[in-house]
Design a protein around this motif. Structure first.
Motif, PDB file in Angstrom:
ATOM      1  N   ALA A  25     -14.517  39.594  46.092  1.00 38.99           N
ATOM      2  CA  ALA A  25     -15.181  39.092  44.884  1.00 38.99           C
ATOM      3  C   ALA A  25     -14.200  38.360  43.982  1.00 38.99           C
ATOM      4  O   ALA A  25     -14.531  37.333  43.383  1.00 38.99           O
ATOM      5  N   ASP A  49     -19.209  45.903  43.785  1.00 40.16           N
ATOM      6  CA  ASP A  49     -19.498  44.481  43.684  1.00 40.16           C
ATOM      7  C   ASP A  49     -19.282  43.989  42.262  1.00 40.16           C
ATOM      8  O   ASP A  49     -19.431  44.739  41.293  1.00 40.16           O
ATOM      9  N   ASP A  50     -18.906  42.747  42.163  1.00 35.98           N
ATOM     10  CA  ASP A  50     -18.722  42.081  40.882  1.00 35.98           C
ATOM     11  C   ASP A  50     -20.048  41.392  40.544  1.00 35.98           C
ATOM     12  O   ASP A  50     -20.490  40.507  41.277  1.00 35.98           O
ATOM     13  N   PRO A  51     -20.713  41.786  39.461  1.00 36.24           N
ATOM     14  CA  PRO A  51     -22.020  41.189  39.159  1.00 36.24           C
ATOM     15  C   PRO A  51     -21.971  39.686  38.943  1.00 36.24           C
ATOM     16  O   PRO A  51     -22.987  39.006  39.041  1.00 36.24           O
ATOM     17  N   GLN A  52     -20.780  39.168  38.660  1.00 35.76           N
ATOM     18  CA  GLN A  52     -20.657  37.731  38.462  1.00 35.76           C
ATOM     19  C   GLN A  52     -20.374  36.986  39.762  1.00 35.76           C
ATOM     20  O   GLN A  52     -20.429  35.764  39.802  1.00 35.76           O
ATOM     21  N   GLU A  60     -18.057  50.355  47.223  1.00 41.16           N
ATOM     22  CA  GLU A  60     -18.447  48.957  47.382  1.00 41.16           C
ATOM     23  C   GLU A  60     -18.722  48.412  45.982  1.00 41.16           C
ATOM     24  O   GLU A  60     -19.861  48.262  45.563  1.00 41.16           O
ATOM     25  N   ALA A 113     -19.735  34.625  49.604  1.00 42.27           N
ATOM     26  CA  ALA A 113     -19.742  34.588  48.144  1.00 42.27           C
ATOM     27  C   ALA A 113     -18.976  33.379  47.662  1.00 42.27           C
ATOM     28  O   ALA A 113     -18.252  32.727  48.417  1.00 42.27           O
ATOM     29  N   THR A 146     -21.742  37.675  43.364  1.00 48.94           N
ATOM     30  CA  THR A 146     -22.524  38.445  44.325  1.00 48.94           C
ATOM     31  C   THR A 146     -22.307  37.928  45.742  1.00 48.94           C
ATOM     32  O   THR A 146     -21.974  36.768  45.959  1.00 48.94           O
ATOM     33  N   HIS A 147     -22.502  38.819  46.704  1.00 51.96           N
ATOM     34  CA  HIS A 147     -22.335  38.506  48.119  1.00 51.96           C
ATOM     35  C   HIS A 147     -23.694  38.483  48.815  1.00 51.96           C
ATOM     36  O   HIS A 147     -24.534  39.353  48.567  1.00 51.96           O
ATOM     37  N   GLY A 148     -23.880  37.495  49.683  1.00 49.38           N
ATOM     38  CA  GLY A 148     -25.097  37.411  50.474  1.00 49.38           C
ATOM     39  C   GLY A 148     -24.782  37.510  51.958  1.00 49.38           C
ATOM     40  O   GLY A 148     -23.665  37.202  52.394  1.00 49.38           O
ATOM     41  N   ILE A 202     -15.311  44.207  49.201  1.00 41.84           N
ATOM     42  CA  ILE A 202     -15.813  43.408  48.078  1.00 41.84           C
ATOM     43  C   ILE A 202     -14.883  43.410  46.858  1.00 41.84           C
ATOM     44  O   ILE A 202     -14.727  42.368  46.195  1.00 41.84           O
TER      45      ILE A 202
END
Length: 303
Positions: free
Chosen positions: A110, A59-62, A57, A78, A64-66, A106
């Protein structure tokens, strides 16, 4: 490489990147843990969790998913807020229906969410929830967003491509079509035919677990067999050598005959859903998919 004349017009010949060549050399089986008895729900849940964790998983820090519940369905959300120029992409993850999740997807979502509002659906999965549960969940999310007047596109990979295309066909019949459809290495036909996994293998077992007692020729399961007229523009990206490429080619033929703007992009040297990986080819493919969606914004019937 000997090129099939039927796919030659759709073939993207390119120099494989060093990253892709290195990944090819170390590729593991697509399902890295032995499949349990699919009738044992507890074992399937364990297997799904372990397999999803191995898939990662990232994730791209730029971007983010909620978490958000839309239409009664859990989703990951996102990207920039939607408006008249920023569409919402409703995304259905792959994994043979049984595996995968919105979190596992993601790495794809993302990158799409850098320029679009992205809603990734955590649809219900078999064996606990057979057909049409997953499709119903994607449709519930889509209908809830459509009711708010949001500009929508549908996208998905592998089995999620089935769900995205089936949802688009149903939405078009309900007079709320998406502006565009994007499919990555999609499974489009559950009936015996070109590209269908052979009986008895793991992929077929996963598909049959979702299909249950339903007729595999049901167009909601096999959108290749559906009425395609009236669909918006469609982009399919697939690997030229993967078995599902033949289904993609047949869809392009049928869709075009039905008056649909259908673009088929078959990548030489790649593999099923390479979009998940940190590769220049994945970045390029997803950037082109995002551009395909954005060029639909503002076209007649989309504002």
């Amino acid at each position: 490489m000997s090129v099939d004349p039927a796919i030659a017009p759709f073939l993207r010949q390119h120099q494989l990147s060093p990253e892709a060549a290195a990944y090819q050399a170390r590729r593991a089986p697509s399902v890295p843990i032995q499949m349990p008895d699919l009738s044992d729900h507890a074992e399937v849940a364990r297997w799904r969790g372990e397999t999803n964790a191995l898939w990662g998983e990232e994730d791209d820090p730029q971007v983010t998913h909620g978490h958000e519940v839309i239409g009664g369905v859990e989703c990951l959300v996102a990207g920039p807020p939607p408006d008249a120029s920023v569409p919402t992409v409703v995304y259905a993850h792959g994994g043979g229906y049984v595996l995968g999740s919105a979190a596992v997807a993601i790495p794809i979502t993302a990158r799409l969410a850098r320029t679009a509002h992205l809603v990734s659906v955590d649809y219900r999965q078999p064996p606990e929830h057979a057909f049409p549960a997953a499709l119903d969940d994607v449709l519930a999310v889509y209908r809830a967003l459509a009711a708010s007047g949001t500009l929508l596109a549908l996208a998905g990979d592998s089995a999620g491509g089935t769900l995205a295309l089936s949802a688009a066909i149903i939405a078009a019949a309900e007079s709320v079509p998406p502006i565009a459809i994007v499919l990555f290495s999609p499974l489009l036909d559950h009936v015996a035919g070109p590209g269908r996994p052979s009986s008895g293998d793991d992929e077929r077992s996963l598909i049959d677990c979702y299909t249950g007692d339903a007729d595999p020729a049901d167009p909601r399961l096999s959108p290749l067999r559906a009425q395609l007229r009236g669909l918006p523009r469609v982009l399919i990206q697939a690997a030229a050598d993967e078995p599902l490429a033949s289904q993609a080619r047949e869809f392009q033929r049928r869709a075009t005959s039905a008056g649909v703007d259908a673009t088929l992009d078959l990548w030489e040297g790649m593999w099923h859903t390479w979009h998940y990986h940190a590769l220049p080819e994945a970045d390029q493919a997803l950037a082109e998919a995002a551009e395909f969606i954005h060029t639909a914004v503002g076209q007649p019937g989309t504002t």
